[in-house]
Motif scaffolding. Structure first.
Motif, PDB file in Angstrom:
ATOM      1  N   ILE A 321     -15.332 -19.991  37.419  1.00 29.62           N
ATOM      2  CA  ILE A 321     -14.371 -19.161  36.694  1.00 29.62           C
ATOM      3  C   ILE A 321     -14.032 -19.851  35.378  1.00 29.62           C
ATOM      4  O   ILE A 321     -13.539 -20.980  35.375  1.00 29.62           O
ATOM      5  CB  ILE A 321     -13.092 -18.953  37.525  1.00 29.62           C
ATOM      6  CG1 ILE A 321     -13.448 -18.385  38.901  1.00 29.62           C
ATOM      7  CG2 ILE A 321     -12.128 -18.029  36.797  1.00 29.62           C
ATOM      8  CD1 ILE A 321     -12.292 -18.316  39.852  1.00 29.62           C
ATOM      9  N   LEU A 327     -10.449 -14.089  38.274  1.00 33.67           N
ATOM     10  CA  LEU A 327     -11.405 -13.186  38.895  1.00 33.67           C
ATOM     11  C   LEU A 327     -10.637 -12.238  39.800  1.00 33.67           C
ATOM     12  O   LEU A 327      -9.893 -12.670  40.684  1.00 33.67           O
ATOM     13  CB  LEU A 327     -12.421 -13.999  39.701  1.00 33.67           C
ATOM     14  CG  LEU A 327     -13.778 -13.360  40.004  1.00 33.67           C
ATOM     15  CD1 LEU A 327     -14.523 -13.028  38.714  1.00 33.67           C
ATOM     16  CD2 LEU A 327     -14.613 -14.294  40.864  1.00 33.67           C
ATOM     17  N   THR A 336     -13.775 -10.128  35.367  1.00 30.99           N
ATOM     18  CA  THR A 336     -13.210 -11.366  34.852  1.00 30.99           C
ATOM     19  C   THR A 336     -12.298 -10.998  33.692  1.00 30.99           C
ATOM     20  O   THR A 336     -12.755 -10.435  32.687  1.00 30.99           O
ATOM     21  CB  THR A 336     -14.309 -12.325  34.374  1.00 30.99           C
ATOM     22  OG1 THR A 336     -15.167 -12.646  35.475  1.00 30.99           O
ATOM     23  CG2 THR A 336     -13.702 -13.617  33.836  1.00 30.99           C
TER      24      THR A 336
END
Length: 539
Positions: A321, A327, A336
């Motif tokens: 991430i 996320l 995202t």
């Protein structure tokens, strides 16, 4: 000192060296440029949610009022009968009898300060007819109104006008509420005041009076930093990260290890003084971390910690991430988005700020609110729009075939000259559509923002899944929401626990209606983790 473990720190018996007062205001401004902001629905949120609801651990929580404050030259102290609470160097004075996080489904149920909540259950609850609340967050502007530039103790800020509304809430009750906020851009802090009262003139005056009590702490003073947000983001490394954060703010952390079979080692689960309390730079702060100090199994160091999942190897593919992002997923599919985005942040069902839309199927306020320019949204849905049917373009997303909906732009209702653009990706095999939208005064900018949001769509690796929304289950015509949602969770590989309530839920809700899910819809979890659903049961 940066190379010592916390276990070694606990063994020190010599007097601590005095710590000088760093220039806190300058530090806050610098930190804002590099801060990894919190995500309300980050990967692996399950364990953090457990830390929030498990009752087997004794988390430090002294009396909110504390000892009577003693005024010191140059320091901000509360008036008699009041207490201070805030984030970084922004604080507000509230009555000592006010609670902290006295909310249900995120809705205040008594006069309260709302700070560092962690995950908010996806459910609806009525606000009492007369109640006052202050919410201190990093979530960005949460008031759809005109803003003006102001200064508080010489620090630049923005203040919203005080809109007042009259509506039927999701609990079937009638609410009259006035709200306003003060935003500090350098500190990335917002203080939101809300007052519900049938007498709107009185409510408006109280909102104004509440916000007049905001102060900015001088150098040499700071506040105990947010803990739940660190736990959500850093998970089992949150203990080490929280200690590092305290040191960065010029405070002296003292670690107290606590054992709990339900929470993995390494979590920061308590702090004394409590989050938001003003303290002098150099003061000692006790942090509770899960683990066994004798075995030294979780002795965190003050070194920089890595983002969650990037170095975890347990046979399941890890998630990467990006910094400053979160996320958010439903089933196999994810967006995202920036960490400061909200979840279902709407007015009368209309998005009021940048937010993820994942309806819970509990109804909306019976009122009208116009979407404003500058608002971006993403949402999970099913079916294909006309634009998607008419556009034959096929694309591949992480090896999965999808049909791309052409971006459509229409006039934005309520704002002449502005547009609302939207587009989506329809995954053919799963019959799932992920949509993005942007309202803006410039059509080219709105189109570009939609393109950028859709470029953040991904398919989760095997072993991961997102907690789905409740709308399809609660609103399905078969009238069996509990069974439908349980089946959906089990199909995704989650363990399911069901809790029932017999009172206090949304007026008129049928038996079996899902009013709360933990971790919240949108959370990304490893398959096999537990999701708890709270459902109504009539007496």
């Amino acid at each position: 000192m940066s190379d010592e473990t916390l276990a070694e720190m606990l063994e020190r018996t010599a007097d601590r060296t005095e710590v000088g007062a760093p220039p806190m205001n300058q530090m806050y401004a610098a930190a804002q440029r590099s801060r990894r902001r919190r995500g309300a629905w980050t990967a692996l949120a399950s364990a953090a949610a457990v830390a929030t609801v498990i009752g087997g651990i004794a988390v430090l929580s002294p009396d909110p009022g504390g000892k009577p404050s003693v005024a010191e030259p140059g320091l901000v102290t509360p008036a008699p009968g009041m207490r201070l609470v805030g984030i970084e160097n922004v604080v507000i004075e509230v009555p000592q009898e006010w609670g902290t996080n006295e909310v249900r489904c995120g809705t205040p149920q008594a006069d309260t300060v709302v700070i560092d909540q962690g995950l908010t259950p996806a459910c609806g609850w009525s606000r009492p007819a007369v109640v006052s609340s202050v919410k201190i967050t990093r979530d960005g502007r949460d008031v759809a109104a005109k803003w003006e530039q102001i200064e508080v103790d010489g620090v630049k800020a923005s203040r919203a006008e005080i809109p007042c509304t009259h509506y039927f809430d999701v609990g079937g009750g009638m609410s009259d509420i006035c709200r306003s906020a003060v935003e500090f851009p350098e500190q990335d802090v917002q203080v939101l005041a809300e007052v519900s009262n049938p007498d709107l003139d009185q409510a408006r005056a109280e909102v104004d009076e509440i916000l007049s009590r905001i102060r900015v702490l001088p150098d040499g003073q700071t506040t105990i930093p947010l803990r739940e947000s660190v736990s959500l983001e850093m998970q089992a490394k949150s203990g080490a990260e929280y200690v590092r954060l305290l040191k960065q703010m010029g405070l002296e952390p003292r670690v107290e290890y606590v054992e709990n079979k339900e929470i993995p080692d390494g979590f920061a689960v308590g702090v004394d003084p409590v989050v938001g309390t003003p303290v002098k730079v150099g003061e000692e702060v006790t942090v509770q971390i899960t683990g066994d100090a004798a075995k030294n199994t979780t002795a965190p160091t003050t070194e920089e910690t890595k983002a969650p999942g990037k170095d975890k190897t347990d046979g399941t593919e890890t998630l990467d991430i990006p910094d400053g992002k979160q996320l958010v997923a439903s089933g196999r599919f994810a967006f995202t988005v920036p960490q400061d985005w909200g979840m279902n942040t709407t007015e009368c069902g209309t998005p009021s700020v940048n937010t993820v839309l994942m309806p819970v199927g509990l109804g909306e306020r019976l009122c009208k609110f116009y979407r404003q320019p500058g608002v971006q949204t993403v949402e999970f849905g099913s079916g294909l729009s006309r634009a998607g049917i008419e556009n034959p373009e096929r694309v591949q997303v992480d090896g999965n075939q999808a049909r791309r909906e052409e971006i459509q732009c229409d006039p934005l209702e309520g704002t002449p000259g502005a547009v609302l653009c939207s587009g989506g990706l329809y995954f053919i095999d799963d019959q799932v559509t992920l949509r993005a939208a942007s309202s803006h005064t410039v059509e080219a900018t709105a189109r570009l923002q939609v393109e950028q949001l859709l470029s953040g769509v991904s398919v989760l690796p095997d072993g991961w899944a997102g907690v789905p929304g409740l709308d399809d289950a609660n609103n399905h015509p078969d009238g069996k929401p509990t069974e439908r949602y349980r089946d959906a969770l089990e199909d995704l590989g989650f363990e399911v626990a069901i809790r029932t309530i017999t009172e206090g839920f949304t007026t008129g809700a049928k038996e079996g209606t899902i009013v709360e899910v933990s971790p919240a819809p949108g959370s990304v979890l490893r398959k096999g983790e537990q999701v708890t659903m709270t459902v109504t049961k009539n007496d």
